[in-house]
Enzyme design. Structure first.
Site, PDB file in Angstrom:
ATOM      1  N   PHE A   1       0.944  -1.210  -0.093  1.00  0.00           N
ATOM      2  CA  PHE A   1       0.145   0.017   0.031  1.00  0.00           C
ATOM      3  C   PHE A   1       1.012   1.405  -0.084  1.00  0.00           C
ATOM      4  O   PHE A   1       2.030   1.203   0.515  1.00  0.00           O
ATOM      5  CB  PHE A   1      -0.811  -0.006   1.178  1.00  0.00           C
ATOM      6  CG  PHE A   1      -2.459   0.045   0.898  1.00  0.00           C
ATOM      7  CD1 PHE A   1      -3.055  -0.901   0.584  1.00  0.00           C
ATOM      8  CD2 PHE A   1      -2.974   1.154   1.214  1.00  0.00           C
ATOM      9  CE1 PHE A   1      -4.496  -0.973   0.343  1.00  0.00           C
ATOM     10  CE2 PHE A   1      -4.165   1.497   0.847  1.00  0.00           C
ATOM     11  CZ  PHE A   1      -4.843   0.028   0.444  1.00  0.00           C
TER      12      PHE A   1
ATOM     13  N   ASP B   1     -20.565  15.381  12.984  1.00  0.00           N
ATOM     14  CA  ASP B   1     -21.386  15.802  13.810  1.00  0.00           C
ATOM     15  C   ASP B   1     -20.469  15.693  15.423  1.00  0.00           C
ATOM     16  O   ASP B   1     -20.822  16.961  16.090  1.00  0.00           O
ATOM     17  CB  ASP B   1     -22.452  14.988  13.982  1.00  0.00           C
ATOM     18  CG  ASP B   1     -23.373  14.942  13.099  1.00  0.00           C
ATOM     19  OD1 ASP B   1     -23.217  15.638  12.125  1.00  0.00           O
ATOM     20  OD2 ASP B   1     -24.570  14.141  13.167  1.00  0.00           O
TER      21      ASP B   1
ATOM     22  N   GLN C   1      -6.984  14.966   3.425  1.00  0.00           N
ATOM     23  CA  GLN C   1      -6.181  13.937   2.538  1.00  0.00           C
ATOM     24  C   GLN C   1      -6.862  14.066   1.255  1.00  0.00           C
ATOM     25  O   GLN C   1      -8.381  13.695   1.045  1.00  0.00           O
ATOM     26  CB  GLN C   1      -6.270  12.521   3.089  1.00  0.00           C
ATOM     27  CG  GLN C   1      -5.442  11.574   2.045  1.00  0.00           C
ATOM     28  CD  GLN C   1      -4.978  10.508   2.816  1.00  0.00           C
ATOM     29  OE1 GLN C   1      -5.867   9.540   2.920  1.00  0.00           O
ATOM     30  NE2 GLN C   1      -3.490  10.109   3.111  1.00  0.00           N
TER      31      GLN C   1
ATOM     32  N   HIS D   1      -7.378  11.695  -1.909  1.00  0.00           N
ATOM     33  CA  HIS D   1      -7.081  10.357  -2.495  1.00  0.00           C
ATOM     34  C   HIS D   1      -6.904  10.459  -4.272  1.00  0.00           C
ATOM     35  O   HIS D   1      -7.465  11.364  -4.755  1.00  0.00           O
ATOM     36  CB  HIS D   1      -8.172   9.377  -2.377  1.00  0.00           C
ATOM     37  CG  HIS D   1      -7.816   7.971  -2.367  1.00  0.00           C
ATOM     38  ND1 HIS D   1      -7.329   7.431  -3.632  1.00  0.00           N
ATOM     39  CD2 HIS D   1      -7.574   7.102  -1.536  1.00  0.00           C
ATOM     40  CE1 HIS D   1      -7.066   6.169  -3.581  1.00  0.00           C
ATOM     41  NE2 HIS D   1      -7.317   5.817  -2.215  1.00  0.00           N
TER      42      HIS D   1
ATOM     43  N   GLU E   1      -6.695   2.265  -3.211  1.00  0.00           N
ATOM     44  CA  GLU E   1      -5.079   2.299  -3.257  1.00  0.00           C
ATOM     45  C   GLU E   1      -4.702   0.849  -3.552  1.00  0.00           C
ATOM     46  O   GLU E   1      -3.578   0.483  -4.023  1.00  0.00           O
ATOM     47  CB  GLU E   1      -4.356   2.859  -2.286  1.00  0.00           C
ATOM     48  CG  GLU E   1      -3.007   3.238  -2.118  1.00  0.00           C
ATOM     49  CD  GLU E   1      -2.884   4.329  -1.328  1.00  0.00           C
ATOM     50  OE1 GLU E   1      -3.468   5.277  -1.482  1.00  0.00           O
ATOM     51  OE2 GLU E   1      -1.936   4.107  -0.473  1.00  0.00           O
TER      52      GLU E   1
ATOM     53  N   ARG F   1       0.001   9.109  -0.442  1.00  0.00           N
ATOM     54  CA  ARG F   1      -1.311   9.852  -1.189  1.00  0.00           C
ATOM     55  C   ARG F   1      -1.025  11.407  -1.425  1.00  0.00           C
ATOM     56  O   ARG F   1      -1.409  11.814  -2.609  1.00  0.00           O
ATOM     57  CB  ARG F   1      -2.454   9.921  -0.333  1.00  0.00           C
ATOM     58  CG  ARG F   1      -2.892   8.149  -0.561  1.00  0.00           C
ATOM     59  CD  ARG F   1      -4.120   8.107   0.682  1.00  0.00           C
ATOM     60  NE  ARG F   1      -4.402   6.713   0.468  1.00  0.00           N
ATOM     61  CZ  ARG F   1      -5.247   6.052   1.168  1.00  0.00           C
ATOM     62  NH1 ARG F   1      -6.234   6.922   2.157  1.00  0.00           N
ATOM     63  NH2 ARG F   1      -5.461   4.973   1.098  1.00  0.00           N
TER      64      ARG F   1
ATOM     65  N   ARG G   1      -2.073  11.082   6.171  1.00  0.00           N
ATOM     66  CA  ARG G   1      -2.395   9.549   6.528  1.00  0.00           C
ATOM     67  C   ARG G   1      -1.911   8.632   5.538  1.00  0.00           C
ATOM     68  O   ARG G   1      -2.199   8.942   4.536  1.00  0.00           O
ATOM     69  CB  ARG G   1      -3.824   9.398   6.892  1.00  0.00           C
ATOM     70  CG  ARG G   1      -4.043   8.067   7.249  1.00  0.00           C
ATOM     71  CD  ARG G   1      -5.588   7.788   7.607  1.00  0.00           C
ATOM     72  NE  ARG G   1      -6.568   7.865   6.068  1.00  0.00           N
ATOM     73  CZ  ARG G   1      -6.923   6.753   5.495  1.00  0.00           C
ATOM     74  NH1 ARG G   1      -6.761   5.680   6.035  1.00  0.00           N
ATOM     75  NH2 ARG G   1      -7.527   6.960   4.438  1.00  0.00           N
TER      76      ARG G   1
ATOM     77  N   LEU H   1      -8.315   2.590   9.500  1.00  0.00           N
ATOM     78  CA  LEU H   1      -8.801   1.218  10.154  1.00  0.00           C
ATOM     79  C   LEU H   1      -8.189   0.914  11.215  1.00  0.00           C
ATOM     80  O   LEU H   1      -8.501   0.628  12.466  1.00  0.00           O
ATOM     81  CB  LEU H   1      -8.941  -0.062   9.142  1.00  0.00           C
ATOM     82  CG  LEU H   1      -9.964   0.429   8.151  1.00  0.00           C
ATOM     83  CD1 LEU H   1     -10.042  -0.945   7.186  1.00  0.00           C
ATOM     84  CD2 LEU H   1     -11.229   0.803   8.532  1.00  0.00           C
TER      85      LEU H   1
HETATM   86  C1  LIG Z   1     -14.198   4.978   0.043  1.00  0.00           C
HETATM   87  C2  LIG Z   1     -13.073   4.883   1.432  1.00  0.00           C
HETATM   88  C3  LIG Z   1     -12.404   3.751   1.531  1.00  0.00           C
HETATM   89  C4  LIG Z   1     -11.509   3.736   2.582  1.00  0.00           C
HETATM   90  N1  LIG Z   1     -10.643   2.553   2.764  1.00  0.00           N
HETATM   91  C5  LIG Z   1      -9.802   2.644   3.822  1.00  0.00           C
HETATM   92  C6  LIG Z   1      -8.969   1.569   3.827  1.00  0.00           C
HETATM   93  O1  LIG Z   1      -8.839   0.456   2.998  1.00  0.00           O
HETATM   94  N2  LIG Z   1      -8.115   1.363   5.137  1.00  0.00           N
HETATM   95  C7  LIG Z   1      -8.058   2.441   6.137  1.00  0.00           C
HETATM   96  O2  LIG Z   1      -7.509   2.335   6.862  1.00  0.00           O
HETATM   97  N3  LIG Z   1      -9.116   3.318   5.887  1.00  0.00           N
HETATM   98  C8  LIG Z   1      -9.757   3.554   4.815  1.00  0.00           C
HETATM   99  N4  LIG Z   1     -10.625   4.510   4.932  1.00  0.00           N
HETATM  100  C9  LIG Z   1     -10.962   5.417   5.810  1.00  0.00           C
HETATM  101  C10 LIG Z   1     -11.816   4.735   6.858  1.00  0.00           C
HETATM  102  O3  LIG Z   1     -12.869   3.922   6.277  1.00  0.00           O
HETATM  103  C11 LIG Z   1     -12.522   5.849   7.812  1.00  0.00           C
HETATM  104  O4  LIG Z   1     -11.585   6.782   8.111  1.00  0.00           O
HETATM  105  C12 LIG Z   1     -12.978   4.915   8.946  1.00  0.00           C
HETATM  106  O5  LIG Z   1     -13.735   4.035   8.652  1.00  0.00           O
HETATM  107  C13 LIG Z   1     -14.023   5.877   9.831  1.00  0.00           C
HETATM  108  O6  LIG Z   1     -14.359   5.244  11.034  1.00  0.00           O
HETATM  109  P1  LIG Z   1     -15.082   5.832  12.206  1.00  0.00           P
HETATM  110  O7  LIG Z   1     -15.354   4.504  12.948  1.00  0.00           O
HETATM  111  O8  LIG Z   1     -14.069   6.868  12.764  1.00  0.00           O
HETATM  112  O9  LIG Z   1     -16.195   6.490  11.815  1.00  0.00           O
HETATM  113  P2  LIG Z   1     -17.723   6.065  10.745  1.00  0.00           P
HETATM  114  O10 LIG Z   1     -17.248   4.708  10.287  1.00  0.00           O
HETATM  115  O11 LIG Z   1     -17.772   7.116   9.676  1.00  0.00           O
HETATM  116  O12 LIG Z   1     -18.687   6.034  11.715  1.00  0.00           O
HETATM  117  C14 LIG Z   1     -19.435   7.125  12.156  1.00  0.00           C
HETATM  118  C15 LIG Z   1     -20.545   6.711  13.087  1.00  0.00           C
HETATM  119  O13 LIG Z   1     -20.898   7.710  13.766  1.00  0.00           O
HETATM  120  C16 LIG Z   1     -22.455   7.887  13.822  1.00  0.00           C
HETATM  121  N5  LIG Z   1     -22.684   9.236  13.937  1.00  0.00           N
HETATM  122  C17 LIG Z   1     -22.483  10.437  13.317  1.00  0.00           C
HETATM  123  N6  LIG Z   1     -22.775  11.565  13.779  1.00  0.00           N
HETATM  124  C18 LIG Z   1     -23.828  10.976  14.823  1.00  0.00           C
HETATM  125  C19 LIG Z   1     -24.700  11.946  15.577  1.00  0.00           C
HETATM  126  N7  LIG Z   1     -24.837  12.954  15.391  1.00  0.00           N
HETATM  127  N8  LIG Z   1     -25.566  11.063  16.475  1.00  0.00           N
HETATM  128  C20 LIG Z   1     -25.246   9.695  16.409  1.00  0.00           C
HETATM  129  N9  LIG Z   1     -24.614   9.051  15.394  1.00  0.00           N
HETATM  130  C21 LIG Z   1     -23.638   9.757  14.646  1.00  0.00           C
HETATM  131  C22 LIG Z   1     -22.706   7.252  12.271  1.00  0.00           C
HETATM  132  O14 LIG Z   1     -23.976   6.851  12.312  1.00  0.00           O
HETATM  133  C23 LIG Z   1     -21.769   6.007  12.355  1.00  0.00           C
HETATM  134  O15 LIG Z   1     -22.322   5.038  13.156  1.00  0.00           O
HETATM  135  C24 LIG Z   1     -11.577   4.666   3.741  1.00  0.00           C
HETATM  136  C25 LIG Z   1     -12.441   5.921   3.603  1.00  0.00           C
HETATM  137  C26 LIG Z   1     -13.194   6.103   2.233  1.00  0.00           C
HETATM  138  C27 LIG Z   1     -14.270   7.225   2.258  1.00  0.00           C
END
Ligand SMILES: Cc1cc2nc3c(=O)[nH]c(=O)nc-3n(C[C@H](O)[C@H](O)[C@H](O)COP(=O)(O)OP(=O)(O)OC[C@H]3O[C@@H](n4cnc5c(N)ncnc54)[C@H](O)[C@@H]3O)c2cc1C
Lengths: 84, 594
Positions: free
Chosen positions: B119, B221, B240, B242, B255, B286, B398, B404
């Protein structure tokens, strides 16, 4: 025609975990507004219960296995994806 | 009407990877945990992650945590805190194996070990050669991870509140966080969650930009909640891009494509990354690849009739490899670019992808703010994890797969910290009187307003403005102009009107409340960006170019520091970067070349 509350609930459940689904569903909602028949509404609700990858697999045509009685809405979604 | 009060040991706001990794740790320890989510947990944005989770398992080639540590520090352009980075890279193999034992269906090698793919930015021997470090479940890693975590949470009796939107933190007179208010979408009622601690795990705010790989739900939020509660947001100028967002759609091509050997070409068919990064080539980090693509386009070597994109070529990989390892890339090509990637290259452009900044925390996930001369004073009762937080392991940029990993490591660490500090035996601090009043008044203003603009119109203008003034190509003049434009939009956002004022499942109201959060994230980004007079990582400003004194425009003497933006007074503060790892020697700053 959907009631305001039904449309609102539907719009929210069209908020998905990834952009591909968001884009297709947004296209569908802006094309149709609240003009869904009861059958279409039921079918769409059933499909929206699926997780995002399962839904995307169906919309993108990766699989032809989808919940019973949703095939008209599946076709609508597939058309929405490809005819833009 | 008195608000319903729900009482829990811990309330986790967000059911993505970070929130559910944390809630699992807490629930397994027998604590009463509530998880609030705007959407069904497995529809959280983590489901979008395709590429993998970074961990130096060394299953495919020699690797160790220190190589990973070095890559992450360098990738961060020396804005990452080295204590946090050491912690994350050391913990990485452990959290991956734990996930494996929970049932995560990782791809396997013939000998049964976890398959790993290379990666961008991940190398062996300190930048010598790319190393396979990403642990993946085909190109559905996030999906597999969310489902694994959700099932384990259900088994351990975590209580989920689905389609509940958290609104505001509740702080008592001592500044401690004692709960959170939340709107139940189905009824339109606001309730109070009274807790010994609140954890923000609300993900990023990628929808402040017009061209974004993020789902519509990413409205920042948690950032809005923190900012309104007087807590600063850290390093929000660093976003970032992509390198491989599909031209005109935003949809991301993982990626993993480049990991599997896809090549970026300009209009002459040249593999231009060989010129910019002779060692890592297309697998350079990136920000670096995005800037090189931008440069190619600016210098007239972009592809297509308008010369405004770059071609990502997978054709030499062969149909079988593409369909086996990158099936979704094939789908995306067909449906969002009208291209069969087995036969022809796909148009891509750098697209907003990930928020490096967020709510400031230490390595236990505790939210920290400057107080009485200490830069990292703890706010009792408040934690932040995942993309909503800034711990800061990603610094100015990043590395792919490190998010993840961040969710797993710090979600677990926050849980462990709460368990180790005996949360179970602590008592709830009393709620302040009228704890829900602030949230109720925000809703009341919306319900009573008329003649203002609709939330989506204001949000769309905000996105366009952010795209123009805080995009991949930044100049000082454009950022300064962006600040006044964003502040003007903020004024408009204070007078939104709702088309629909009903109570039950009113999405117009929810979207208006989201706009308030988008505004905080956008102001933090724009103001912090315009104030940082250097180029570093993802924040690349044309005015601050490469000089012998400031390599690639980076000015370590004046700017190796974290930005802190406060909503109140729209003011900035700064705090030092922690260059001291936990146990090893610091990696001293050098010019980033690849
Ligand atoms: C297309 C894509 C591919 C990616 N691929 C990778 C990868 O291969 N490897 C990697 O390391 N990273 C990757 N990333 C980045 C990574 O996926 C994210 O940074 C990560 O999943 C964010 O996780 P999180 O748990 O912080 O938030 P999220 O998974 O975004 O979860 C947020 C949660 O908060 C809740 N929420 C938000 N606001 C409120 C509110 N006001 N009240 C109640 N609930 C709320 C939502 O409902 C949700 O449940 C990728 C990102 C994208 C966009």
């Amino acid at each position: 025609m959907l009631s305001d509350v039904d449309l609102s609930r539907l719009r929210w459940r069209c908020r998905r975990g990834f952009l591909e689904n968001d884009l297709v569903l947004e296209r569908l909602l802006s094309a149709r507004g609240n003009q869904f028949t009861d059958d279409e509404h039921t079918q769409l609700k059933t499909l929206l219960e699926l997780d995002d990858n399962a839904l995307w697999d169906i919309i993108a045509g990766r699989t032809n296995e989808f919940p019973a009685d949703t095939s008209p809405m599946v076709q609508t979604l597939r058309d929405t994806l490809t005819k833009h | 009407m008195a608000q319903t009060i729900h009482k829990y040991d811990a309330v986790v706001v967000g059911a993505g990877g970070a929130g559910m990794r944390c809630s699992l740790q807490l629930a397994k320890a027998g604590l009463r945990v509530a998880v609030l989510s705007k959407v069904f947990p497995t529809r959280s944005h983590t489901v979008a992650a395709q590429g993998g989770i970074g961990a130096s398992l060394g299953n495919m080639d020699e690797d160790n945590w220190h190589y990973h540590f070095y890559d992450t520090v360098k990738g961060s352009d020396w804005l990452g805190d080295q204590d946090a980075i050491e912690f994350m890279c050391r913990e990485a193999p452990k959290v991956v194996y734990e996930l494996e034992h929970m049932g995560m269906p990782f791809d396997r090698n013939p000998d049964g070990t976890i398959y790993q793919r290379p990666f961008g930015g991940h190398s062996a021997k300190y930048g010598e050669k790319p190393v396979p470090r990403a642990c993946a479940a085909a190109d559905r890693t996030g999906h597999a991870m969310l489902h694994t975590l959700y099932q384990n949470n259900v088994r351990n009796k975590t209580q989920f509140f689905v389609e509940w939107m958290a609104l505001d933190l509740i702080r008592d007179s001592e500044g401690d966080v004692v709960g959170v208010t939340a709107l139940e979408m189905e009824t339109g009622e606001v309730a109070i969650f009274h807790a010994k601690c609140v954890l923000l795990a609300t993900g990023g705010a990628g929808r402040i930009f017009a061209a974004s790989t993020n789902a519509f739900i990413n409205t920042g939020d948690g950032l809005g909640m923190a900012a309104r509660a007087g807590i600063p947001l850290e390093d929000m100028e660093f976003w970032q891009f992509h390198p491989t967002g599909v031209h005109n759609a935003g949809v991301l091509l993982t990626e993993g494509c480049r990991g599997e050997g896809a090549i970026l070409r300009n209009k002459n068919g040249e593999r231009f990354m060989e010129r910019y990064a002779p060692k890592l080539k297309d697998l350079a980090p990136r920000d670096f690849v995005s800037r090189c693509m931008d440069q190619e386009i600016k210098e007239g070597r972009g592809c297509g009739p308008n010369g405004d994109y770059i071609a990502l070529d997978l054709t030499h990989l062969g149909g079988e490899t593409i369909m086996k390892r990158l099936p979704s890339v094939h789908e995306i090509g067909k449906n969002f670019a009208n291209v069969d990637v087995i036969k022809e290259p796909i148009p891509v452009v750098p697209t907003i992808h990930y928020q490096m900044g967020g709510v400031p925390t230490n390595i236990h996930g505790q939210v920290v703010v400057p107080k009485n001369g200490t830069p990292n004073s703890i706010i009792n009762g408040l934690y932040a994890i995942g993309e909503a937080s800034c711990v800061s392991v990603h610094g100015a940029n990043r590395l792919g797969t490190n998010s993840l990993l961040d969710l797993l490591v710090f979600g677990r660490a926050a849980g462990n910290h709460l368990i180790d500090t005996a949360l179970a035996s602590k008592t709830h601090k009393p709620l302040p009187q009228n704890a829900a009043d602030y949230s109720l008044s925000r809703i009341d203003v919306l319900d009573k307003s008329s003649g203002g603009e609709y939330p989506q119109d204001v949000a769309n203008d905000l996105r366009k403005t952010m795209q123009t003034h805080a995009g991949v190509f930044r100049t000082q003049a454009s950022m300064d102009e962006g600040v006044s434009k964003v502040l003007a939009i903020d004024e408009r956002a204070k007078h939104l009107s709702l088309k629909d004022k009903s109570k039950i499942f009113n999405t117009a109201r929810i979207e208006a409340l989201e706009v308030a959060n988008l505004m905080e994230a956008a102001k933090a980004t724009m103001v912090s960006a315009a104030a940082r007079k250097e180029s570093r990582g993802a924040h690349t400003v044309d005015d601050y170019g490469d000089t012998p004194e400031h390599p690639l425009g980076r000015n370590d003497v004046e700017w190796m520091k974290h930005t802190l933006w406060y909503s109140e007074g729209n003011r900035l503060d700064y705090k030092p970067v922690n260059l001291k790892p936990l146990t090893v020697e610091s990696i001293p700053p050098v010019k980033r070349t690849f």
